[in-house]
Design a protein around this motif. Sequence first.
Motif, PDB file in Angstrom:
ATOM      1  N   VAL A  44       0.861  -1.189   0.000  1.00  0.00           N
ATOM      2  CA  VAL A  44       0.000   0.000   0.000  1.00  0.00           C
ATOM      3  C   VAL A  44       0.898   1.239   0.000  1.00  0.00           C
ATOM      4  CG1 VAL A  44      -1.698   1.287   1.335  1.00  0.00           C
ATOM      5  CG2 VAL A  44      -1.837  -1.207   1.224  1.00  0.00           C
ATOM      6  N   PRO A  45       0.671   2.205  -0.909  1.00  0.00           N
ATOM      7  CA  PRO A  45       1.528   3.405  -0.942  1.00  0.00           C
ATOM      8  C   PRO A  45       1.346   4.263   0.303  1.00  0.00           C
ATOM      9  CG  PRO A  45      -0.310   3.639  -2.448  1.00  0.00           C
ATOM     10  CD  PRO A  45      -0.355   2.233  -1.945  1.00  0.00           C
ATOM     11  N   ASP A  46       2.396   4.968   0.644  1.00  0.00           N
ATOM     12  CA  ASP A  46       2.357   5.868   1.796  1.00  0.00           C
ATOM     13  C   ASP A  46       1.656   7.153   1.382  1.00  0.00           C
ATOM     14  OD1 ASP A  46       2.712   7.206   4.090  1.00  0.00           O
ATOM     15  OD2 ASP A  46       4.907   7.058   4.142  1.00  0.00           O
ATOM     16  N   SER A  47       0.593   7.538   2.103  1.00  0.00           N
ATOM     17  CA  SER A  47      -0.212   8.697   1.704  1.00  0.00           C
ATOM     18  C   SER A  47       0.532  10.008   1.891  1.00  0.00           C
ATOM     19  CB  SER A  47      -1.510   8.729   2.521  1.00  0.00           C
ATOM     20  OG  SER A  47      -1.209   8.742   3.904  1.00  0.00           O
ATOM     21  N   LYS A  48       1.697  10.005   2.603  1.00  0.00           N
ATOM     22  CA  LYS A  48       2.432  11.259   2.789  1.00  0.00           C
ATOM     23  C   LYS A  48       3.025  11.763   1.485  1.00  0.00           C
ATOM     24  CE  LYS A  48       3.757   9.910   7.476  1.00  0.00           C
ATOM     25  NZ  LYS A  48       4.873   9.502   8.334  1.00  0.00           N
ATOM     26  N   GLY A  49       3.215  10.889   0.538  1.00  0.00           N
ATOM     27  CA  GLY A  49       3.883  11.290  -0.690  1.00  0.00           C
ATOM     28  C   GLY A  49       2.950  11.799  -1.769  1.00  0.00           C
ATOM     29  N   GLU A  50       1.804  12.380  -1.420  1.00  0.00           N
ATOM     30  CA  GLU A  50       0.842  12.825  -2.430  1.00  0.00           C
ATOM     31  C   GLU A  50       1.380  14.029  -3.188  1.00  0.00           C
ATOM     32  OE1 GLU A  50      -3.230  13.127  -1.730  1.00  0.00           O
ATOM     33  OE2 GLU A  50      -3.305  11.602  -0.168  1.00  0.00           O
ATOM     34  N   ASN A  51       0.937  14.161  -4.423  1.00  0.00           N
ATOM     35  CA  ASN A  51       1.335  15.295  -5.246  1.00  0.00           C
ATOM     36  C   ASN A  51       0.739  16.584  -4.689  1.00  0.00           C
ATOM     37  OD1 ASN A  51       2.796  13.700  -6.852  1.00  0.00           O
ATOM     38  ND2 ASN A  51       1.629  14.066  -8.728  1.00  0.00           N
ATOM     39  N   SER A  52       1.371  17.679  -5.004  1.00  0.00           N
ATOM     40  CA  SER A  52       0.897  18.968  -4.486  1.00  0.00           C
ATOM     41  C   SER A  52      -0.270  19.520  -5.286  1.00  0.00           C
ATOM     42  CB  SER A  52       2.062  19.969  -4.488  1.00  0.00           C
ATOM     43  OG  SER A  52       2.588  20.091  -5.798  1.00  0.00           O
ATOM     44  N   ASP A  53      -0.443  19.023  -6.509  1.00  0.00           N
ATOM     45  CA  ASP A  53      -1.538  19.561  -7.327  1.00  0.00           C
ATOM     46  C   ASP A  53      -2.858  18.909  -6.930  1.00  0.00           C
ATOM     47  OD1 ASP A  53      -1.140  17.072  -8.229  1.00  0.00           O
ATOM     48  OD2 ASP A  53      -0.638  17.612 -10.302  1.00  0.00           O
ATOM     49  N   ALA A  54      -3.843  19.001  -7.797  1.00  0.00           N
ATOM     50  CA  ALA A  54      -5.193  18.541  -7.453  1.00  0.00           C
ATOM     51  C   ALA A  54      -5.372  17.031  -7.587  1.00  0.00           C
ATOM     52  CB  ALA A  54      -6.209  19.254  -8.350  1.00  0.00           C
TER      53      ALA A  54
END
Length: 1028
Positions: free
Chosen positions: A756-766
Motif C-alpha cells: 500500500v503506498p504511503d499517503s504522505k507522498g501525495e502530489n501537491s496539485d489537485a
Amino acid sequence: MGDFDCRKIRNICILAHVDHGKTTLADHLIAGSGGGVLHPKQAGKMRFMDYLDEEQRRAITMKSSSIGLQYKGYGVNLIDSPGHMDFCSEVSTAARLSDGALVLVDAVEGVHIQTHAVLRQAWIEKLTPCLVLNKIDRLISELKLSPMEAYTRLLRIVHEVNGIMSAYKSEKYLSDVDQLLAGPISEMDDENQEFVEDDDEDTFQPQKGNVAFVCALDGWGFCVGEFAEFYASKLGASAAVLRKAFWGPRYYNAKTKMIVGKKAIGAGSKVRPMFVQFVLEPLWQVYQAATEPDGDKGMLQKVVKSFNLSIPVRELQNKDPKVALQAVMSRWLPLSESILSMVVKCMPDPVTAQSFRVSRLLPKREVLDDGACSDVLAEANLVRQSVENCDSSLEAPCVAFVSKMFAVPVKFLPQRGPNGEVVNNFNDESGVGESDECFLAFARIFSGVISSRQKIYVLSALYDPLKGESMQKHLQEAELHSLYLMMGQGLKPVASAKAGNVVAIRGLGHHILKSATLSSTRNSWPFSSMVFQVAPTLRVAIEPSDPADMSALMKGLRLLNRADPFVEVNVSATGEQVLAAAGEVHLERCIKDLKERFAKVKMEVSPPLVSYKETVEEEGSNPVENLKVLTGSSDCIEKTTPNKRCLVRVHVMKLPSMLTKVLNESSDLLAAIVEGKARQSNTIIDPQKGKSGGVDENPIEVLKKRIVDAIESEIESGSKEIDKDRAEKYRSLWLQFLLRIWALGPRHVGPNILLVPDSKGENSDASVLIRGSSHVSERLGFVDICGTKRNEDSLETRSSLQMEAESLQNSVVSGFQLATGAGPLCDEPMWGLAFLVEAYISPVRGNLDESEPLTHHADQHGIFTGQIMTAVKEACRAAMLQKKPRLVEGMYFCELNTPTEYLGAMYAVLARRRARVLKEEMQEGSSLFTVHAYVPVAESFGFADELRRWTSGASSALLLFSHWETLPEDPFFVPKTEEEIEEFGDGSSVLPNTARKLIDAVRRRKGLPVEEKVVRFASKQRTLARKV
C-alpha cells in the motif's frame, strides 16, 4: 477377507527405495500364504503384483496394488507400492489405506533418498513401521564380508533408520512444546495428549521383534526371536532372555555359561557379539559349505537332520549348488513365516490403529458458532467416534476413503457375482460406454458395513457439513454397483465388506476424479487430504497427428486424468493440451497408456515445457540499502495513461530469499486465507504439508510466525556486515511493510507482494492518490481489523475524485497480477519481488467543479479502468527491467550411485548438464560412490539414459525437485571494459550466454519476438563450377 473379525485383520503396505526387493518379497508372502495363487518355485521370478506389461518390461513397479492373504486365522491385506521417485504418489495412496508398513532396506546399498521419503510418509500417516533388511546373501557372496563386518554394517543401517525416525519424533516434540508455550494448558486438546513413544527408545529394535533379516530372492528370512527359540534349550536360557541378548554388545562366556556385557570382557579378547556367534556364523557356514568348491558338504545334511526338514533328494543333489542352498534355507528359515508372524505380532489391528490414526484422518475442527448446527455437529462427532472405534456393526455409519481410481479393462471383470449369478458388466454407468476401461475405486472401509447396490454420499475434500446448501457442489449421491476383494490383477466379488477391509468399488467412475470420502450420512467431515512428496513438474504439449482425432484425444486425456492419481491435464493460455507428470518414466507410461488404452490414436508430443521465474538482482550485501528502494530515496519508473489522467510510479525491490520460499510453499494456505476461508472455516490446513504430523494449530498463526521468522533469519544472516542499529532499523522497516501488504501475485497467492503506498507522498496539485487497503495484512493478522489503520475521510467530506480513486483500486491490483503473471524477459511469472505502486488520478479537464460523481465511460483511448491496468502492468515490467533482471530456474536434487571405474564418465555427464556437485562419499564396504548434485530441470531430460549409456549401465540416478535458483548471468550482458572485450570480444561477436539462450528458447516457443541475426557471416555464394 470380509469374514474375519476386525481384531484378526492386518492392513500393511511395503515401502522402499527402487530395486530394494518389494515385489520379490510380496511374491514369497503370496506363495507362502497358500491358496494356490502362486507356486513357491515361481516366487521371486514371476513378480505377481507387477501385472502390467510395462512393469514386466522395465522390471519396476509403477502402481500400488492389493492382495488378500490368510495366515493362521488372520487376514492380511498386502499393498505393494512403487519405489521409483516418479510414482511416489502411489506410495501416498498405499500409506493412507494401511495401518502398518514394511520398510525394506538393501543391506548392500543402505539407506537412499526414497527410503527417507517413505519413512516420512509412514510418519505423516501414523503407520506402525517394521524394518526388513533385505539381500543379506549379497554380503556373503558378493562383498565377501566376514560375519563381524556384516554385523557392523547391519548395525549401522539400523542406527541410520532409527536416526531418521528420531528426527521426525523430535520435530513433533518441538512443535508440541511450541503449542504448549503458545496457549494456556486448559485449551490443550485431549488429542494432543496421545501416546508418543519415549524419545530414548529407538523405533526399530531387533530384540523387540520388529526388524527382520531376509534374502527375498532365495526365500529365507528370520527375526532374532526364531534363533532365540533354537538356542533356548541348548544354552539353558529362556527365549525371552536370549531375544534381548541377540542384538547389541552382549557376549557369551562359554566357561561360565553366562551372558555378559562389554565391560566384563577383556580389552584384547576376541569374543564376538552373540548375534555374530550364534546367528551370522551358522548362516555363513551354510553358505560356504554349499557354494565354495572345498566347502563341507555335510553341513547341509546336518541342518536338514537337526531341524527335520523334508527336502526332495533331487534338490539336495542338484549340480547347481545354488538350488540345494535355496532348498535348505527356504525350508529352514521360511521367509513368509518370519514376515507374517512379525506383521501379526508388531502391527496393530484396525481397531487399535484407527484409535491413534484418527487425529490424522479426521482432525478435530474448531467451530465458532454451533448454535444453529448442533444436530449436524452431534452426528459428525458420532461419525468420527465410529471411525475412531472402527465400529463394524450394521447400525454404525458407513465411512470409507477412496485413495485413487484405477482403470481395469472390462474383459478382466468377474463374469459372475458373489452368489454365482451371471453379471452384465457392460451395463454400467462408470464410463464403459465411452471406452473399454472400467474405473474402480481403491478404498478402505473405516466404519460400518458397505454392500453392493447401496446408496452413499461422495464428499470432496472441501465439503463442510455446517454450510448446508452452499456445499452442494462438493456433495454427490451415488449407488455402488459392486464390491470386489483385490487379488493382484484378479478381482473376487463380494456382497458386503466390514470396517477394516480394503476393497475395490465399482460404480463411482462418474463421481470421483482422484480421491474422496464415502459416507452414509451427509453430516460428516471429509478425511484430510493426502500428502504428496513431490509435484508434477514435467510438462509436455500433446496434439493428435490427425486433427480429426482431437475429440478422441480429449476423451483419452479425461480418462487418463481419472486413472492416474498424480497426472495433471489442463489447457494452456495458447490453447494447447498440456500433460504434467512427475518425471520421464511417469510421462512415458502416461503417453503409452494414452496411445494404447484410453485415446487409441497417434499423437505428437512436444519437447518438455520447462517453467522458469523472473526476478531482479539484489542491490548489494547491505539489506538496509536494499530497503531504501521502497522508501522513496531512489529512482522509479513513471507511466502515464493515454488520456493523461493517471500517473503511475513504481518502485521494485527483491524480497529476502527465505520469505520468498515461505510464500511459495504456503500457496494453498494463502489462497484460503486471502479468500477468507481459513478464518471462519473448520477445515484444518497444514502450511508445512504434514511436517508437524497433523498438529491442530491455527494455520494463520503458524504462517504469520513463519513469515516473521524468515525475516529474522535474513537479519541474522546479514548481521555480520551491518551493525546492531542498522539491523534494528531493517527489522522495524520490515515490520512496517508487513502492515502494508495490499495483495500477493500472481493469482493472488504467489511469492510477490504489492504494498500500500504511503499517503504522505501525495502530489501537491489537485491529483488524488489511489491508496489501496492492507487486505492481506488484515487476513494474516498483522493488522487488527477492528482497529483504525488510517484516518478515513467521512463520506460527506470526500470528493467525487476521491471516490473515483477508491473505485479504481481493483484496476491497480489487476495490473499488478498481470505483470507478476508474465514478466518482461519471456512472459514467465515473477519471483520474490515487492512492488510499491503509486497511482495519481487527476480531474477531467473542464470538469473541475466535481459536482457529480464520475463514471468510467470509454473515451477515445478506451475504458479508464483498462488504461490504468495497462499502465500499472507496463510500469511494473519496466521497473523490473531497470533493476538488473535475472532468470530463475528449477533445480533437481540428484542422487547417483556409481562404481569407481565409471566416476570420470559420470562427472563428464554432470558437467555437460550444468550440474553442481554437493558431495561425494564412498559406501563403506563396497566400490560404489554416492554423489549428490543439483541438476537444472531444463538439463534433466534424457539425463538417466545418457548416464547409463556413458557408464555401460553401471550408474543409476534419482531426481527429486529441490528448489528454485537464480542464474547469476546477465541476459543482456555486453562487454564494455577492455578486459571484457579482450575475453569475450566486441559486441557483434559475443555468443549469447546460458540465460539468454534459455530466454530465447522460451520466447520462440511462445511466439514472442526474438532478437537474433538470421545471417551472421554474409559471404557471396560460390558454386562448384567456376566459368571463366
